[in-house]
Scaffold this motif. Structure first.
Motif, PDB file in Angstrom:
ATOM      1  N   LEU A   1     -37.433 -50.980  81.179  1.00  0.00           N
ATOM      2  CA  LEU A   1     -38.164 -50.187  80.200  1.00  0.00           C
ATOM      3  C   LEU A   1     -37.210 -49.358  79.347  1.00  0.00           C
ATOM      4  CD1 LEU A   1     -40.919 -49.297  79.087  1.00  0.00           C
ATOM      5  CD2 LEU A   1     -40.867 -47.457  80.750  1.00  0.00           C
ATOM      6  N   ARG A   2     -36.204 -48.751  79.980  1.00  0.00           N
ATOM      7  CA  ARG A   2     -35.219 -47.980  79.216  1.00  0.00           C
ATOM      8  C   ARG A   2     -34.474 -48.847  78.218  1.00  0.00           C
ATOM      9  NH1 ARG A   2     -32.229 -45.860  83.728  1.00  0.00           N
ATOM     10  NH2 ARG A   2     -34.066 -45.498  84.947  1.00  0.00           N
ATOM     11  N   SER A   3     -34.100 -50.043  78.623  1.00  0.00           N
ATOM     12  CA  SER A   3     -33.364 -50.905  77.698  1.00  0.00           C
ATOM     13  C   SER A   3     -34.247 -51.338  76.526  1.00  0.00           C
ATOM     14  CB  SER A   3     -32.796 -52.121  78.425  1.00  0.00           C
ATOM     15  OG  SER A   3     -33.812 -53.001  78.811  1.00  0.00           O
ATOM     16  N   VAL A   4     -35.520 -51.603  76.792  1.00  0.00           N
ATOM     17  CA  VAL A   4     -36.428 -51.987  75.708  1.00  0.00           C
ATOM     18  C   VAL A   4     -36.671 -50.816  74.762  1.00  0.00           C
ATOM     19  CG1 VAL A   4     -38.803 -52.674  75.205  1.00  0.00           C
ATOM     20  CG2 VAL A   4     -37.527 -53.838  76.983  1.00  0.00           C
ATOM     21  N   LEU A   5     -36.861 -49.619  75.302  1.00  0.00           N
ATOM     22  CA  LEU A   5     -37.074 -48.457  74.444  1.00  0.00           C
ATOM     23  C   LEU A   5     -35.835 -48.133  73.617  1.00  0.00           C
ATOM     24  CD1 LEU A   5     -39.113 -46.102  76.791  1.00  0.00           C
ATOM     25  CD2 LEU A   5     -39.937 -47.438  74.854  1.00  0.00           C
ATOM     26  N   THR A   6     -34.649 -48.271  74.212  1.00  0.00           N
ATOM     27  CA  THR A   6     -33.415 -48.047  73.464  1.00  0.00           C
ATOM     28  C   THR A   6     -33.289 -49.058  72.340  1.00  0.00           C
ATOM     29  OG1 THR A   6     -32.359 -47.190  75.444  1.00  0.00           O
ATOM     30  CG2 THR A   6     -30.920 -47.873  73.655  1.00  0.00           C
ATOM     31  N   SER A   7     -33.587 -50.300  72.621  1.00  0.00           N
ATOM     32  CA  SER A   7     -33.510 -51.335  71.589  1.00  0.00           C
ATOM     33  C   SER A   7     -34.533 -51.104  70.483  1.00  0.00           C
ATOM     34  CB  SER A   7     -33.722 -52.710  72.208  1.00  0.00           C
ATOM     35  OG  SER A   7     -32.680 -52.991  73.082  1.00  0.00           O
ATOM     36  N   ALA A   8     -35.711 -50.658  70.847  1.00  0.00           N
ATOM     37  CA  ALA A   8     -36.720 -50.366  69.829  1.00  0.00           C
ATOM     38  C   ALA A   8     -36.280 -49.217  68.927  1.00  0.00           C
ATOM     39  CB  ALA A   8     -38.055 -50.040  70.497  1.00  0.00           C
TER      40      ALA A   8
ATOM     41  N   ALA B   1     -26.083 -54.332  67.853  1.00  0.00           N
ATOM     42  CA  ALA B   1     -26.429 -53.016  68.397  1.00  0.00           C
ATOM     43  C   ALA B   1     -27.791 -53.021  69.074  1.00  0.00           C
ATOM     44  CB  ALA B   1     -26.409 -51.975  67.275  1.00  0.00           C
ATOM     45  N   VAL B   2     -28.700 -53.859  68.621  1.00  0.00           N
ATOM     46  CA  VAL B   2     -30.025 -53.925  69.231  1.00  0.00           C
ATOM     47  C   VAL B   2     -30.003 -54.817  70.473  1.00  0.00           C
ATOM     48  CG1 VAL B   2     -32.396 -54.707  68.866  1.00  0.00           C
ATOM     49  CG2 VAL B   2     -31.238 -53.386  67.110  1.00  0.00           C
ATOM     50  N   ALA B   3     -29.256 -55.893  70.436  1.00  0.00           N
ATOM     51  CA  ALA B   3     -29.239 -56.827  71.564  1.00  0.00           C
ATOM     52  C   ALA B   3     -28.430 -56.292  72.744  1.00  0.00           C
ATOM     53  CB  ALA B   3     -28.681 -58.168  71.117  1.00  0.00           C
ATOM     54  N   LEU B   4     -27.411 -55.491  72.483  1.00  0.00           N
ATOM     55  CA  LEU B   4     -26.549 -55.016  73.557  1.00  0.00           C
ATOM     56  C   LEU B   4     -27.289 -54.221  74.630  1.00  0.00           C
ATOM     57  CD1 LEU B   4     -23.657 -54.937  74.603  1.00  0.00           C
ATOM     58  CD2 LEU B   4     -23.331 -52.848  73.285  1.00  0.00           C
ATOM     59  N   PRO B   5     -28.133 -53.248  74.283  1.00  0.00           N
ATOM     60  CA  PRO B   5     -28.853 -52.528  75.352  1.00  0.00           C
ATOM     61  C   PRO B   5     -29.766 -53.423  76.184  1.00  0.00           C
ATOM     62  CG  PRO B   5     -28.957 -51.272  73.341  1.00  0.00           C
ATOM     63  CD  PRO B   5     -28.371 -52.611  72.991  1.00  0.00           C
ATOM     64  N   ILE B   6     -30.331 -54.464  75.575  1.00  0.00           N
ATOM     65  CA  ILE B   6     -31.169 -55.374  76.347  1.00  0.00           C
ATOM     66  C   ILE B   6     -30.311 -56.122  77.364  1.00  0.00           C
ATOM     67  CG2 ILE B   6     -32.575 -57.470  76.235  1.00  0.00           C
ATOM     68  CD1 ILE B   6     -33.648 -56.462  73.579  1.00  0.00           C
TER      69      ILE B   6
ATOM     70  N   LEU C   1     -33.166 -48.327  68.328  1.00  0.00           N
ATOM     71  CA  LEU C   1     -32.079 -48.836  67.499  1.00  0.00           C
ATOM     72  C   LEU C   1     -32.603 -49.724  66.378  1.00  0.00           C
ATOM     73  CD1 LEU C   1     -29.373 -49.655  70.170  1.00  0.00           C
ATOM     74  CD2 LEU C   1     -29.228 -47.931  68.375  1.00  0.00           C
ATOM     75  N   ALA C   2     -33.612 -50.514  66.681  1.00  0.00           N
ATOM     76  CA  ALA C   2     -34.182 -51.380  65.652  1.00  0.00           C
ATOM     77  C   ALA C   2     -34.778 -50.559  64.520  1.00  0.00           C
ATOM     78  CB  ALA C   2     -35.235 -52.295  66.261  1.00  0.00           C
ATOM     79  N   LEU C   3     -35.495 -49.507  64.864  1.00  0.00           N
ATOM     80  CA  LEU C   3     -36.061 -48.656  63.827  1.00  0.00           C
ATOM     81  C   LEU C   3     -34.978 -47.945  63.027  1.00  0.00           C
ATOM     82  CD1 LEU C   3     -39.131 -47.096  65.651  1.00  0.00           C
ATOM     83  CD2 LEU C   3     -39.128 -48.830  63.850  1.00  0.00           C
ATOM     84  N   ALA C   4     -33.910 -47.539  63.702  1.00  0.00           N
ATOM     85  CA  ALA C   4     -32.843 -46.802  63.022  1.00  0.00           C
ATOM     86  C   ALA C   4     -31.988 -47.706  62.144  1.00  0.00           C
ATOM     87  CB  ALA C   4     -31.961 -46.104  64.053  1.00  0.00           C
ATOM     88  N   PHE C   5     -31.810 -48.956  62.554  1.00  0.00           N
ATOM     89  CA  PHE C   5     -30.897 -49.826  61.826  1.00  0.00           C
ATOM     90  C   PHE C   5     -31.579 -50.824  60.906  1.00  0.00           C
ATOM     91  CE2 PHE C   5     -28.022 -48.849  65.464  1.00  0.00           C
ATOM     92  CZ  PHE C   5     -27.036 -48.229  64.719  1.00  0.00           C
ATOM     93  N   PHE C   6     -32.635 -51.465  61.362  1.00  0.00           N
ATOM     94  CA  PHE C   6     -33.222 -52.541  60.581  1.00  0.00           C
ATOM     95  C   PHE C   6     -33.886 -52.068  59.300  1.00  0.00           C
ATOM     96  CE2 PHE C   6     -33.330 -55.387  64.437  1.00  0.00           C
ATOM     97  CZ  PHE C   6     -32.457 -56.309  63.904  1.00  0.00           C
ATOM     98  N   ILE C   7     -34.624 -51.018  59.361  1.00  0.00           N
ATOM     99  CA  ILE C   7     -35.370 -50.596  58.178  1.00  0.00           C
ATOM    100  C   ILE C   7     -34.448 -50.167  57.033  1.00  0.00           C
ATOM    101  CG2 ILE C   7     -37.060 -48.935  57.298  1.00  0.00           C
ATOM    102  CD1 ILE C   7     -38.473 -49.251  60.036  1.00  0.00           C
ATOM    103  N   PRO C   8     -33.428 -49.314  57.254  1.00  0.00           N
ATOM    104  CA  PRO C   8     -32.518 -49.011  56.148  1.00  0.00           C
ATOM    105  C   PRO C   8     -31.688 -50.221  55.712  1.00  0.00           C
ATOM    106  CG  PRO C   8     -32.375 -47.311  57.796  1.00  0.00           C
ATOM    107  CD  PRO C   8     -33.199 -48.429  58.377  1.00  0.00           C
TER     108      PRO C   8
END
Length: 86
Positions: A30-37, A62-67, A39-46
């Motif tokens: 769960l922690r890895s999925v939340l971290t990836s989510a 950066a998103v795949a690494l925590p998973i 990161l996805a919001l922080a990186f993908f949208i901009p």
């Protein structure tokens, strides 16, 4: 219309309970999925506004690494054989 809202409410409550069960049984995943989510919001949208491909490659890493790290840590802390739990 009331029936539709009841079904939506029921589905939301079931999802909430399943999330609580997941948090209790699989905290590392769960922690890895939340971290990836996050990161996805922080990186993908901009990065959608930029055409630079290297930015997208770094973002995917950066998103795949925590998973990947979360799954690795999960295999180390979770028993893999049901006989180990007894």
């Amino acid at each position: 219309m009331r029936k539709i809202f009841d079904h939506i409410n029921d589905a939301l409550l079931r999802a909430y309970v399943q999330l609580q069960i997941l948090a209790a049984t699989e905290p590392v995943r769960l922690r890895s999925v939340l971290t990836s989510a996050a990161l996805a919001l922080a990186f993908f949208i901009p990065s959608l506004a930029q055409a630079d491909i290297t930015d997208h490659i770094v973002t995917v890493g950066a998103v795949a690494l925590p998973i990947l790290v979360g799954e690795s840590a999960r295999s180390k802390v979770s028993p893999t054989d049901p006989a180990d739990e007894a």
